[in-house]
Motif scaffolding. Structure first.
Motif, mmCIF file in Angstrom:
data_model
loop_
_atom_site.group_PDB
_atom_site.id
_atom_site.type_symbol
_atom_site.label_atom_id
_atom_site.label_comp_id
_atom_site.label_asym_id
_atom_site.label_seq_id
_atom_site.Cartn_x
_atom_site.Cartn_y
_atom_site.Cartn_z
ATOM 1 N N ARG A 73 5.983 -9.548 -8.471
ATOM 2 C CA ARG A 73 5.038 -10.229 -7.588
ATOM 3 C C ARG A 73 4.470 -9.285 -6.537
ATOM 4 N NH1 ARG A 73 2.163 -14.385 -8.577
ATOM 5 N NH2 ARG A 73 3.760 -16.013 -8.603
ATOM 6 N N GLU A 74 5.297 -8.382 -6.033
ATOM 7 C CA GLU A 74 4.822 -7.417 -5.040
ATOM 8 C C GLU A 74 3.774 -6.494 -5.644
ATOM 9 O OE1 GLU A 74 8.896 -7.232 -2.322
ATOM 10 O OE2 GLU A 74 8.492 -5.679 -3.822
ATOM 11 N N VAL A 75 3.982 -6.114 -6.898
ATOM 12 C CA VAL A 75 2.996 -5.273 -7.588
ATOM 13 C C VAL A 75 1.682 -6.028 -7.739
ATOM 14 C CG1 VAL A 75 2.421 -4.120 -9.748
ATOM 15 C CG2 VAL A 75 4.719 -3.896 -8.805
ATOM 16 N N GLU A 76 1.756 -7.312 -8.068
ATOM 17 C CA GLU A 76 0.542 -8.134 -8.195
ATOM 18 C C GLU A 76 -0.206 -8.191 -6.874
ATOM 19 O OE1 GLU A 76 0.941 -11.662 -11.378
ATOM 20 O OE2 GLU A 76 2.479 -11.748 -9.822
ATOM 21 N N VAL A 77 0.531 -8.429 -5.795
ATOM 22 C CA VAL A 77 -0.086 -8.503 -4.465
ATOM 23 C C VAL A 77 -0.696 -7.158 -4.096
ATOM 24 C CG1 VAL A 77 0.360 -8.814 -2.001
ATOM 25 C CG2 VAL A 77 1.396 -10.376 -3.666
ATOM 26 N N LEU A 78 0.020 -6.084 -4.382
ATOM 27 C CA LEU A 78 -0.479 -4.742 -4.089
ATOM 28 C C LEU A 78 -1.782 -4.477 -4.826
ATOM 29 C CD1 LEU A 78 -0.201 -1.911 -2.905
ATOM 30 C CD2 LEU A 78 1.285 -1.321 -4.836
ATOM 31 N N GLN A 79 -1.839 -4.818 -6.100
ATOM 32 C CA GLN A 79 -3.047 -4.607 -6.893
ATOM 33 C C GLN A 79 -4.233 -5.380 -6.316
ATOM 34 O OE1 GLN A 79 -1.469 -5.786 -10.723
ATOM 35 N NE2 GLN A 79 -1.207 -3.663 -11.379
ATOM 36 N N VAL B 38 2.355 -14.767 0.867
ATOM 37 C CA VAL B 38 1.600 -13.513 0.724
ATOM 38 C C VAL B 38 1.951 -12.559 1.858
ATOM 39 C CG1 VAL B 38 -0.680 -12.440 0.672
ATOM 40 C CG2 VAL B 38 -0.313 -14.617 -0.501
ATOM 41 N N GLU B 39 2.006 -13.082 3.074
ATOM 42 C CA GLU B 39 2.341 -12.246 4.223
ATOM 43 C C GLU B 39 3.749 -11.669 4.085
ATOM 44 O OE1 GLU B 39 0.398 -11.185 6.376
ATOM 45 O OE2 GLU B 39 -1.334 -12.516 6.233
ATOM 46 N N SER B 40 4.672 -12.456 3.529
ATOM 47 C CA SER B 40 6.035 -11.967 3.310
ATOM 48 C C SER B 40 6.043 -10.816 2.310
ATOM 49 C CB SER B 40 6.930 -13.101 2.795
ATOM 50 O OG SER B 40 7.093 -14.099 3.775
ATOM 51 N N HIS B 41 5.245 -10.950 1.240
ATOM 52 C CA HIS B 41 5.147 -9.864 0.254
ATOM 53 C C HIS B 41 4.545 -8.615 0.898
ATOM 54 C CE1 HIS B 41 6.583 -12.148 -3.054
ATOM 55 N NE2 HIS B 41 5.556 -12.988 -3.117
ATOM 56 N N LYS B 42 3.545 -8.813 1.756
ATOM 57 C CA LYS B 42 2.934 -7.672 2.441
ATOM 58 C C LYS B 42 3.967 -6.949 3.311
ATOM 59 C CE LYS B 42 -1.905 -9.140 2.815
ATOM 60 N NZ LYS B 42 -2.983 -9.485 3.784
ATOM 61 N N LEU C 195 6.102 -4.877 1.199
ATOM 62 C CA LEU C 195 5.388 -3.685 0.732
ATOM 63 C C LEU C 195 5.316 -2.628 1.833
ATOM 64 C CD1 LEU C 195 2.494 -5.425 -1.244
ATOM 65 C CD2 LEU C 195 4.223 -3.908 -2.229
ATOM 66 N N PHE C 196 5.051 -3.067 3.049
ATOM 67 C CA PHE C 196 5.004 -2.133 4.174
ATOM 68 C C PHE C 196 6.364 -1.445 4.347
ATOM 69 C CE2 PHE C 196 1.601 -5.014 6.192
ATOM 70 C CZ PHE C 196 0.580 -4.254 5.646
ATOM 71 N N LYS C 197 7.430 -2.229 4.265
ATOM 72 C CA LYS C 197 8.776 -1.695 4.460
ATOM 73 C C LYS C 197 9.140 -0.697 3.366
ATOM 74 C CE LYS C 197 13.597 -3.127 5.044
ATOM 75 N NZ LYS C 197 14.536 -4.284 5.120
ATOM 76 N N LYS C 198 8.855 -1.044 2.118
ATOM 77 C CA LYS C 198 9.250 -0.201 0.992
ATOM 78 C C LYS C 198 8.424 1.076 0.890
ATOM 79 C CE LYS C 198 11.146 -3.980 -1.791
ATOM 80 N NZ LYS C 198 11.068 -4.772 -3.040
ATOM 81 N N THR C 199 7.179 1.014 1.364
ATOM 82 C CA THR C 199 6.318 2.205 1.286
ATOM 83 C C THR C 199 6.282 2.984 2.595
ATOM 84 O OG1 THR C 199 4.348 0.936 1.927
ATOM 85 C CG2 THR C 199 4.836 1.121 -0.436
ATOM 86 N N GLY C 200 6.832 2.386 3.660
ATOM 87 C CA GLY C 200 6.844 3.065 4.952
ATOM 88 C C GLY C 200 5.511 3.052 5.662
ATOM 89 N N GLN C 201 4.637 2.123 5.296
ATOM 90 C CA GLN C 201 3.317 2.035 5.894
ATOM 91 C C GLN C 201 3.258 0.909 6.931
ATOM 92 O OE1 GLN C 201 1.075 4.517 5.066
ATOM 93 N NE2 GLN C 201 2.914 5.197 3.991
ATOM 94 N N LYS C 202 2.246 0.958 7.810
ATOM 95 C CA LYS C 202 2.140 -0.028 8.875
ATOM 96 C C LYS C 202 0.847 -0.836 8.844
ATOM 97 C CE LYS C 202 4.997 2.696 12.036
ATOM 98 N NZ LYS C 202 5.070 3.372 13.358
ATOM 99 N N SER C 203 -0.038 -0.509 7.930
ATOM 100 C CA SER C 203 -1.324 -1.206 7.874
ATOM 101 C C SER C 203 -1.805 -1.296 6.439
ATOM 102 C CB SER C 203 -2.370 -0.471 8.716
ATOM 103 O OG SER C 203 -2.690 0.776 8.118
ATOM 104 N N LEU C 204 -2.801 -2.176 6.203
ATOM 105 C CA LEU C 204 -3.379 -2.287 4.866
ATOM 106 C C LEU C 204 -4.031 -0.980 4.460
ATOM 107 C CD1 LEU C 204 -5.035 -5.832 4.897
ATOM 108 C CD2 LEU C 204 -2.910 -5.133 3.784
ATOM 109 N N VAL C 205 -4.676 -0.324 5.415
ATOM 110 C CA VAL C 205 -5.322 0.951 5.110
ATOM 111 C C VAL C 205 -4.278 1.974 4.674
ATOM 112 C CG1 VAL C 205 -6.721 2.830 6.029
ATOM 113 C CG2 VAL C 205 -7.180 0.501 6.738
#
Length: 211
Positions: free
Chosen positions: A152-158, A180-184, A187-197
Motif C-alpha cells: 500500500r505504501e508503494v501504491e501511495v508513493l507512486q 493516506v496521511e498515515s501512509h505518508k 514513507l517519510f520515516k522510512k526514506t528519511g524525508q520531511k516533505s513531499l518534494v
C-alpha cells in the motif's frame, strides 16, 4: 486562496496576473519585483502560495523559497523560470519548492500547477522531471528500501509521484484521508524525508518508481 507574484519582468507578471484572474479560487494579493519586498509582505500577511522567478535583485527566488520554508512552512512555492540548467534544478529541489515550471510551458500547465499545489500536491514540468532522472545518482539501497515498504505504501508513493492530491489518492484507493496521511508519515520515516518534494527527489534518485 491568497497568492502573490514575484518577478522583475513586468510583461511576464502581467500575463500571469491575467491568467490567475480567470481562476475563481485565486485572490491575487500583490506583485513584487524582488524577494526582499515579498518577504516583508509575507511576514505581515497570510499567503497561501508564492509564484516566483529565480533571478531577481537583492534576494533571488531560490533564497526566497528557502526563507519561506523556514519561516512560513504552510506557504507553498512555485518556481516559474526560463532556466532549467542542472545547478538551478538541484538548488530548487533542495529548497523544497512544491512546483517548478519553465516559462515556455503552457498557460494550462501553470493553472494545473497552481491547483495541484494549493490542493497539497506537487507539480514539476516534464522537462524538470527529465533533469531529475538524469542528474541524481543511483544509490545501492534501492532493494533494501523497497523491501521495507508495504504494498500500500508503494501504491501511495507512486500516486504522489504522479501528482495526485491526498483526497484523490484516498478516493482512488477507497481509503480515508487519515489513512493516506498515515501512509505518508510512514514513507517519510522510512526514506528519511520531511516533505513531499523530498520524497519525490528521493524516489527518483533511488529509482524506487518508474516515470
Amino acid at each position: 486562496m491568497k497568492v502573490i507574484l514575484v518577478d522583475d519582468h513586468p510583461i511576464v507578471m502581467e500575463g500571469i496576473e491575467m491568467l490567475l484572474g480567470e481562476t475563481p479560487r485565486i485572490c491575487l494579493l500583490g506583485k513584487f519585483t524582488d524577494g526582499k519586498s515579498a518577504q516583508e509582505f509575507i511576514d505581515s500577511s497570510s499567503v497561501d502560495l508564492v509564484i516566483t522567478d529565480i533571478n531577481m535583485p537583492e534576494i533571488d527566488g531560490i533564497e526566497l523559497t528557502k526563507w519561506v520554508k523556514e519561516n512560513h512552512p504552510n506557504t507553498k512555492v512555485i518556481i516559474l523560470s526560463m532556466h532549467d540548467n542542472d545547478q538551478y534544478v538541484n538548488e530548487i529541489i533542495l529548497a523544497d519548492a512544491e512546483g517548478y515550471l519553465l516559462k515556455e510551458n503552457t498557460s494550462e500547465e501553470l493553472v494545473n500547477a497552481v491547483n495541484r499545489v494549493l490542493d497539497d500536491g506537487i507539480f514539476y514540468s516534464d522537462q524538470i522531471v527529465g533533469k531529475l532522472r538524469s542528474n541524481f545518482l543511483i544509490q545501492n539501497k534501492k532493494h533494501e528500501i523497497l523491501q521495507s515498504l508495504t504494498e500500500r505504501e508503494v501504491e501511495v508513493l507512486q500516486m504522489i509521484i504522479q501528482e495526485f492530491t491526498t483526497q484523490e489518492i484516498a478516493d482512488k484507493l477507497f481509503i480515508s484521508r487519515h489513512t493516506v496521511e498515515s501512509h505518508k508519515k510512514n514513507l517519510f520515516k522510512k526514506t528519511g524525508q520531511k516533505s513531499l518534494v523530498g520524497l519525490v527527489k528521493f524516489s527518483i534518485s533511488h529509482q524506487l518508481i518508474d516515470l
